[in-house]
Design a protein around this motif. Structure first.
Motif, PDB file in Angstrom:
ATOM      1  N   TYR A   1      10.763  -7.154  10.512  1.00  0.00           N
ATOM      2  CA  TYR A   1       9.614  -7.559   9.717  1.00  0.00           C
ATOM      3  C   TYR A   1       8.374  -7.225  10.543  1.00  0.00           C
ATOM      4  CZ  TYR A   1       5.951  -9.800   7.311  1.00  0.00           C
ATOM      5  OH  TYR A   1       4.763  -9.976   6.659  1.00  0.00           O
ATOM      6  N   ASN A   2       7.361  -6.586   9.925  1.00  0.00           N
ATOM      7  CA  ASN A   2       6.199  -6.072  10.662  1.00  0.00           C
ATOM      8  C   ASN A   2       4.899  -6.572  10.028  1.00  0.00           C
ATOM      9  OD1 ASN A   2       5.209  -4.126  12.684  1.00  0.00           O
ATOM     10  ND2 ASN A   2       4.592  -2.823  10.959  1.00  0.00           N
ATOM     11  N   ASP A   3       3.945  -7.038  10.854  1.00  0.00           N
ATOM     12  CA  ASP A   3       2.684  -7.498  10.260  1.00  0.00           C
ATOM     13  C   ASP A   3       1.534  -7.425  11.273  1.00  0.00           C
ATOM     14  OD1 ASP A   3       0.898  -8.593   8.325  1.00  0.00           O
ATOM     15  OD2 ASP A   3       2.439  -9.972   7.613  1.00  0.00           O
TER      16      ASP A   3
ATOM     17  N   LEU B   1       5.035  -6.765  15.990  1.00  0.00           N
ATOM     18  CA  LEU B   1       3.639  -7.208  16.112  1.00  0.00           C
ATOM     19  C   LEU B   1       2.799  -5.936  16.078  1.00  0.00           C
ATOM     20  CD1 LEU B   1       5.572  -9.170  17.951  1.00  0.00           C
ATOM     21  CD2 LEU B   1       3.427  -9.986  18.875  1.00  0.00           C
ATOM     22  N   GLN B   2       2.056  -5.738  15.011  1.00  0.00           N
ATOM     23  CA  GLN B   2       1.323  -4.470  14.906  1.00  0.00           C
ATOM     24  C   GLN B   2       0.359  -4.277  16.065  1.00  0.00           C
ATOM     25  OE1 GLN B   2      -0.451  -3.704  11.075  1.00  0.00           O
ATOM     26  NE2 GLN B   2       1.499  -3.834  10.002  1.00  0.00           N
ATOM     27  N   ALA B   3      -0.347  -5.338  16.450  1.00  0.00           N
ATOM     28  CA  ALA B   3      -1.242  -5.253  17.617  1.00  0.00           C
ATOM     29  C   ALA B   3      -2.408  -4.291  17.420  1.00  0.00           C
ATOM     30  CB  ALA B   3      -0.446  -4.925  18.892  1.00  0.00           C
TER      31      ALA B   3
ATOM     32  N   ASN C   1       6.756  -4.742   5.316  1.00  0.00           N
ATOM     33  CA  ASN C   1       5.477  -4.660   6.027  1.00  0.00           C
ATOM     34  C   ASN C   1       4.424  -5.531   5.334  1.00  0.00           C
ATOM     35  OD1 ASN C   1       3.947  -3.390   8.129  1.00  0.00           O
ATOM     36  ND2 ASN C   1       3.124  -1.861   6.708  1.00  0.00           N
ATOM     37  N   GLU C   2       3.826  -6.434   6.081  1.00  0.00           N
ATOM     38  CA  GLU C   2       2.595  -7.128   5.646  1.00  0.00           C
ATOM     39  C   GLU C   2       2.700  -7.936   4.356  1.00  0.00           C
ATOM     40  OE1 GLU C   2      -0.423  -4.073   5.484  1.00  0.00           O
ATOM     41  OE2 GLU C   2      -0.336  -3.673   7.609  1.00  0.00           O
ATOM     42  N   VAL C   3       3.736  -8.730   4.192  1.00  0.00           N
ATOM     43  CA  VAL C   3       3.795  -9.543   2.957  1.00  0.00           C
ATOM     44  C   VAL C   3       3.165 -10.922   3.108  1.00  0.00           C
ATOM     45  CG1 VAL C   3       5.789  -8.377   1.950  1.00  0.00           C
ATOM     46  CG2 VAL C   3       6.151 -10.385   3.401  1.00  0.00           C
TER      47      VAL C   3
ATOM     48  N   THR D   1      -7.362   9.089  15.912  1.00  0.00           N
ATOM     49  CA  THR D   1      -7.036   7.697  15.626  1.00  0.00           C
ATOM     50  C   THR D   1      -7.488   7.347  14.214  1.00  0.00           C
ATOM     51  OG1 THR D   1      -7.651   5.397  16.078  1.00  0.00           O
ATOM     52  CG2 THR D   1      -9.153   7.071  16.919  1.00  0.00           C
ATOM     53  N   TRP D   2      -6.695   6.562  13.520  1.00  0.00           N
ATOM     54  CA  TRP D   2      -7.084   6.117  12.172  1.00  0.00           C
ATOM     55  C   TRP D   2      -8.383   5.313  12.225  1.00  0.00           C
ATOM     56  CZ3 TRP D   2      -6.687   0.967   9.838  1.00  0.00           C
ATOM     57  CH2 TRP D   2      -6.433  -0.048  10.773  1.00  0.00           C
ATOM     58  N   LEU D   3      -8.712   4.754  13.433  1.00  0.00           N
ATOM     59  CA  LEU D   3      -9.913   3.928  13.576  1.00  0.00           C
ATOM     60  C   LEU D   3     -11.199   4.750  13.460  1.00  0.00           C
ATOM     61  CD1 LEU D   3      -8.648   1.580  16.418  1.00  0.00           C
ATOM     62  CD2 LEU D   3      -9.068   0.935  14.028  1.00  0.00           C
TER      63      LEU D   3
ATOM     64  N   ASN E   1       0.839  -1.203   0.000  1.00  0.00           N
ATOM     65  CA  ASN E   1       0.000   0.000   0.000  1.00  0.00           C
ATOM     66  C   ASN E   1       0.871   1.248   0.000  1.00  0.00           C
ATOM     67  OD1 ASN E   1      -2.652  -0.900   0.054  1.00  0.00           O
ATOM     68  ND2 ASN E   1      -2.623  -1.242   2.272  1.00  0.00           N
ATOM     69  N   GLN E   2       0.245   2.376  -0.328  1.00  0.00           N
ATOM     70  CA  GLN E   2       0.938   3.675  -0.270  1.00  0.00           C
ATOM     71  C   GLN E   2       2.313   3.606  -0.960  1.00  0.00           C
ATOM     72  OE1 GLN E   2      -0.788   4.176   4.059  1.00  0.00           O
ATOM     73  NE2 GLN E   2      -0.073   6.190   3.430  1.00  0.00           N
ATOM     74  N   THR E   3       2.293   2.965  -2.099  1.00  0.00           N
ATOM     75  CA  THR E   3       3.497   2.804  -2.911  1.00  0.00           C
ATOM     76  C   THR E   3       3.138   3.290  -4.316  1.00  0.00           C
ATOM     77  OG1 THR E   3       4.121   0.889  -1.592  1.00  0.00           O
ATOM     78  CG2 THR E   3       5.162   1.075  -3.736  1.00  0.00           C
TER      79      THR E   3
ATOM     80  N   THR F   1       4.235  -2.641  17.592  1.00  0.00           N
ATOM     81  CA  THR F   1       4.568  -1.474  16.773  1.00  0.00           C
ATOM     82  C   THR F   1       3.395  -0.542  16.495  1.00  0.00           C
ATOM     83  OG1 THR F   1       4.201  -2.859  14.831  1.00  0.00           O
ATOM     84  CG2 THR F   1       6.496  -2.584  15.581  1.00  0.00           C
ATOM     85  N   GLU F   2       2.138  -1.040  16.635  1.00  0.00           N
ATOM     86  CA  GLU F   2       0.991  -0.204  16.245  1.00  0.00           C
ATOM     87  C   GLU F   2      -0.204  -0.464  17.167  1.00  0.00           C
ATOM     88  OE1 GLU F   2       0.212  -0.453  12.019  1.00  0.00           O
ATOM     89  OE2 GLU F   2       2.320  -0.734  11.538  1.00  0.00           O
ATOM     90  N   LEU F   3       0.062  -0.541  18.455  1.00  0.00           N
ATOM     91  CA  LEU F   3      -0.979  -0.972  19.396  1.00  0.00           C
ATOM     92  C   LEU F   3      -2.178  -0.014  19.468  1.00  0.00           C
ATOM     93  CD1 LEU F   3      -1.932  -2.796  21.796  1.00  0.00           C
ATOM     94  CD2 LEU F   3      -0.465  -1.424  23.283  1.00  0.00           C
TER      95      LEU F   3
HETATM   96  C1  GLA Z   1      -0.978  -0.724   8.826  1.00  0.00           C
HETATM   97  C2  GLA Z   1       0.291   0.024   8.488  1.00  0.00           C
HETATM   98  C3  GLA Z   1       0.327   1.374   9.143  1.00  0.00           C
HETATM   99  C4  GLA Z   1      -0.987   2.084   9.056  1.00  0.00           C
HETATM  100  C5  GLA Z   1      -2.069   1.219   9.614  1.00  0.00           C
HETATM  101  C6  GLA Z   1      -3.393   1.921   9.583  1.00  0.00           C
HETATM  102  O1  GLA Z   1      -0.977  -1.310  10.035  1.00  0.00           O
HETATM  103  O2  GLA Z   1       1.456  -0.658   8.839  1.00  0.00           O
HETATM  104  O3  GLA Z   1       1.301   2.136   8.520  1.00  0.00           O
HETATM  105  O4  GLA Z   1      -1.263   2.430   7.730  1.00  0.00           O
HETATM  106  O5  GLA Z   1      -2.136   0.055   8.819  1.00  0.00           O
HETATM  107  O6  GLA Z   1      -3.297   3.260   9.859  1.00  0.00           O
END
Ligand code: GLA
Length: 340
Positions: free
Chosen positions: A182-184, A215-217, A136-138, A304-306, A90-92, A246-248
């Motif tokens: 590595y992040n997912d 761990l995005q969490a 990220n996320e493969v 929050t993105w949520l 994404n975002q690429t 990483t993204e709790l």
């Molecule tokens: C994924 C990405 C983040 C972000 C979130 C939602 O987890 O790794 O960069 O885009 O989605 O905001």
């Protein structure tokens, strides 16, 4: 009213002996949440500003301004900074996968562009960014297909599976000191967990420079279970790498729940969220020897993105600080835990 003087104990101080406390930020929140961020957090991640499309929208054009501001904020306030992210589906930008003559880029061109992007970006932030989410996320979420392992993407289609290893190699070349992750997401669900483990294990077996699993969490009050979170941490810990959340965030809604009637979180939700945050932090402290940082995907409920996902325009309250930056019951529980 956003309170500017804070009476509660600083989270980064409380957890000093355990792990870093991080927040995702952007150019707006480093202003609007400044006192909260500098008081409670000792690490930041750029929410979007270091992603490929943000930094490198055209082949000859780099746009570093916003990312530079965030890196400057980290430096000014002596905060650590995580880099996020070098390779993602994404975002690429499209140009990356095109050859400029109306056809697709070939493997050699794509990998050359990747190397040059990573060299420029990792090189630029070398003095500020101590770790990168390199890939990220493969991993595929498709649990029905037992053979599916990697997510279909342009990266995979053009370069084959070793775009993953190459990204780590290029990042290591650009900054040999950086910790490479590595992040997912859905990282605690057993099927995805085992796939992530398998990928990272195979990278290690090939001698690829990888140092951590993120761990995005992105969790909610109902899922995943604490048992699954524990099992995931234990499994990843077997790899002998550093782990980070990483993204709790803890959404108050089940993922499938599309209700839009709530203007405020109910008392019951806040209590359940507090219990869950407490249980999660208790677990994280048990594993503090392998956990380097816990980063929230934001800092307080005013942003929050949520609020836009998975239901556009629906308010959510996933953090431990409320919309006015005041501590929620979840903060109290986490703080009390640290003192025990
Ligand atoms: C994924 C990405 C983040 C972000 C979130 C939602 O987890 O790794 O960069 O885009 O989605 O905001």
């Amino acid at each position: 009213m956003i309170s500017s003087t804070r009476q509660e104990a600083s989270l980064k101080e409380l957890y000093k002996g355990d792990f870093q406390i991080g927040a995702a930020v952007n150019p707006v929140t480093i202003e609007s949440q400044k006192s909260l961020l500098t008081y409670h957090f000792n690490s930041i991640t750029a929410e979007n500003e270091m992603k490929f499309s943000s930094l490198h929208p055209q082949e000859e054009v780099y746009t570093f301004q916003d990312a530079d501001r965030l890196a400057g904020f980290a430096k000014e306030h002596q905060m650590a900074m995580r880099g996020h992210t070098l390779v993602w589906h994404n975002q690429t930008p499209d140009w990356l996968f095109e050859n400029g003559q109306g056809g697709p880029a070939d493997r050699a061109l794509l990998l050359e562009r990747l190397r040059s992007h990573i060299g420029a970006v990792v090189g630029r932030y070398k003095d500020t960014v101590y770790c990168w989410d390199v890939v990220n996320e493969v991993i595929s979420d498709d649990t029905a297909d037992k053979e599916t392992f990697l997510r279909p993407s342009k990266w995979l289609e053009i370069a084959g599976i070793d775009f993953i290893a190459k990204a780590f190699e290029y990042a290591h070349e650009a900054d040999p000191k950086a910790l490479l992750f590595y992040n997912d997401y859905n990282e605690s669900h057993p099927c995805k967990r085992d796939r992530i483990y398998r990928l990272v294990r195979s990278l290690l077996d090939q001698g690829v420079p990888i140092h951590g699993v993120g761990l995005q969490a992105h969790w909610n009050l109902f899922d995943p279970s604490l048992d699954d979170i524990r099992a995931a941490i234990e499994k990843y810990a077997e790899l002998g790498l550093q782990l980070q959340l990483t993204e709790l965030d803890l959404s108050v809604f089940r993922f499938e729940d599309r209700r839009t009637d709530l203007l405020h979180p109910s008392e019951e939700m806040l209590e359940r969220q507090a219990e869950l945050y407490e249980a999660v932090f208790r677990l994280l402290r048990e594993y503090r020897d392998c956990i380097g940082a816990v980063t929230f995907w934001g800092a307080a409920d005013d942003y929050t993105w949520l609020d836009g996902f998975p239901v556009r325009g629906r308010k959510n309250w996933p953090f431990i600080f409320d919309e006015s930056h005041r501590p929620k019951p979840a903060y109290e529980r986490i703080a009390a835990l640290a003192n025990r």
